[in-house]
Design an enzyme around this catalytic site. Structure first.
Site, PDB file in Angstrom:
ATOM      1  N   ALA A  32     -13.939  -0.030  33.866  1.00 57.82           N
ATOM      2  CA  ALA A  32     -12.956   0.614  34.740  1.00 57.82           C
ATOM      3  C   ALA A  32     -13.560   0.918  36.106  1.00 57.82           C
ATOM      4  O   ALA A  32     -12.929   0.684  37.145  1.00 57.82           O
ATOM      5  CB  ALA A  32     -12.433   1.900  34.095  1.00 57.82           C
ATOM      6  N   ASP A  33     -14.776   1.422  36.124  1.00 60.46           N
ATOM      7  CA  ASP A  33     -15.452   1.714  37.395  1.00 60.46           C
ATOM      8  C   ASP A  33     -15.688   0.434  38.187  1.00 60.46           C
ATOM      9  O   ASP A  33     -15.448   0.374  39.402  1.00 60.46           O
ATOM     10  CB  ASP A  33     -16.791   2.407  37.130  1.00 60.46           C
ATOM     11  CG  ASP A  33     -16.626   3.761  36.455  1.00 60.46           C
ATOM     12  OD1 ASP A  33     -15.512   4.060  35.989  1.00 60.46           O
ATOM     13  OD2 ASP A  33     -17.616   4.498  36.390  1.00 60.46           O
ATOM     14  N   LEU A  34     -16.163  -0.606  37.482  1.00 66.48           N
ATOM     15  CA  LEU A  34     -16.457  -1.863  38.163  1.00 66.48           C
ATOM     16  C   LEU A  34     -15.188  -2.517  38.698  1.00 66.48           C
ATOM     17  O   LEU A  34     -15.159  -3.019  39.830  1.00 66.48           O
ATOM     18  CB  LEU A  34     -17.187  -2.811  37.212  1.00 66.48           C
ATOM     19  CG  LEU A  34     -18.575  -2.343  36.743  1.00 66.48           C
ATOM     20  CD1 LEU A  34     -19.100  -3.234  35.639  1.00 66.48           C
ATOM     21  CD2 LEU A  34     -19.547  -2.326  37.917  1.00 66.48           C
TER      22      LEU A  34
END
Length: 249
Positions: A32-34
């Protein structure tokens, strides 16, 4: 926390099936962060193009929940086009593909040392399935109404996968990969991180780069420009090494 709610949605389709004793699992890296970073990059580039044409800037708003909803991809689409009945909610399928069969991890014959070994078989269309059947010694499967088309194979998923597993388990992984690659049937062995980072293709593509002093290796960017990958031009700074320079600006 909305971000955690989004992660829960992804975890609901990640992991082994309940009937096989599984439960929800998080993905091994912070997807999700990436993905949010990647979407932010796309948005910034789009805003820059807009500014070039109109002279106007854009306020970009990114949220982890939004990105995780978008990441549901074919699984979200499956649910939406199904009319949303309760029995059509996508669930966990382990290593299997939700829409394509056979497309998952299969166990091959043990290694020379007796350890369990696995490979990924990714039969993406009916033509590839026919090639697989020929290699497996069962060309008749390709014309069997239960298996001839991908929708039929999805309907008979358990039977197809059991048949494939029985065949694949009879020979070592390396043998199958050699046969399938020659015939254009997508496949790969399961590799550990060290195997990936030392694979000849990884090295040939210059995905590993070294600092100018040659002491440290880093994973390079997957981007290439005019056939060249941006080099590692400096060593990573020590903690606080650039603080004074930045504060002087």
């Amino acid at each position: 926390d909305y971000a955690i709610q989004g992660a829960g949605g992804l975890m609901s389709v990640t992991g082994e099936r309940d009937d096989l004793g599984g439960g929800p699992q998080k993905v091994g890296v912070a997807v999700a962060d990436l993905f949010t970073g990647m979407y932010a990059t796309v948005a910034i580039l789009a805003a820059l193009r807009h500014a070039e044409r109109t002279g106007q800037g854009q306020h970009i708003d990114m949220a982890l929940l939004d990105v995780q909803v978008a990441m549901l991809a074919n699984l979200g689409a499956n649910f939406l086009v199904s009319g949303r009945p309760a029995d059509k909610v996508p669930g966990r399928m382990g290593n299997a593909h939700q829409n394509v069969v056979p497309y998952q991890v299969f166990e091959t014959a043990p290694t020379a040392s007796g350890e369990r070994d696995h490979m990924i078989l990714a039969v993406g269309n009916d033509g590839q399935f026919a090639k697989f059947c020929a290699i497996a010694g069962h060309p008749e499967w390709a014309s069997d109404p239960r298996f001839a088309t991908n929708p039929a194979r999805v309907e008979n998923r358990a039977l197809v996968n059991d048949m494939v597993q029985a065949i694949v388990s009879a020979r070592p992984r390396a043998d199958w990969i050699e046969l399938f690659e020659k015939s254009g049937v997508p496949c790969a062995g399961l590799q550990t991180i060290d195997e990936v980072l030392t694979h000849p293709q990884t090295i040939e593509l210059a995905m590993l780069q070294r600092t100018p002093d040659g002491r440290k290796a880093f994973m390079g960017t997957p981007l290439s420009f005019d056939g060249k990958r941006p080099p590692q031009e400096r060593d990573p700074p020590e903690l606080g090494a650039d603080t004074a320079m930045i504060l002087k600006r």
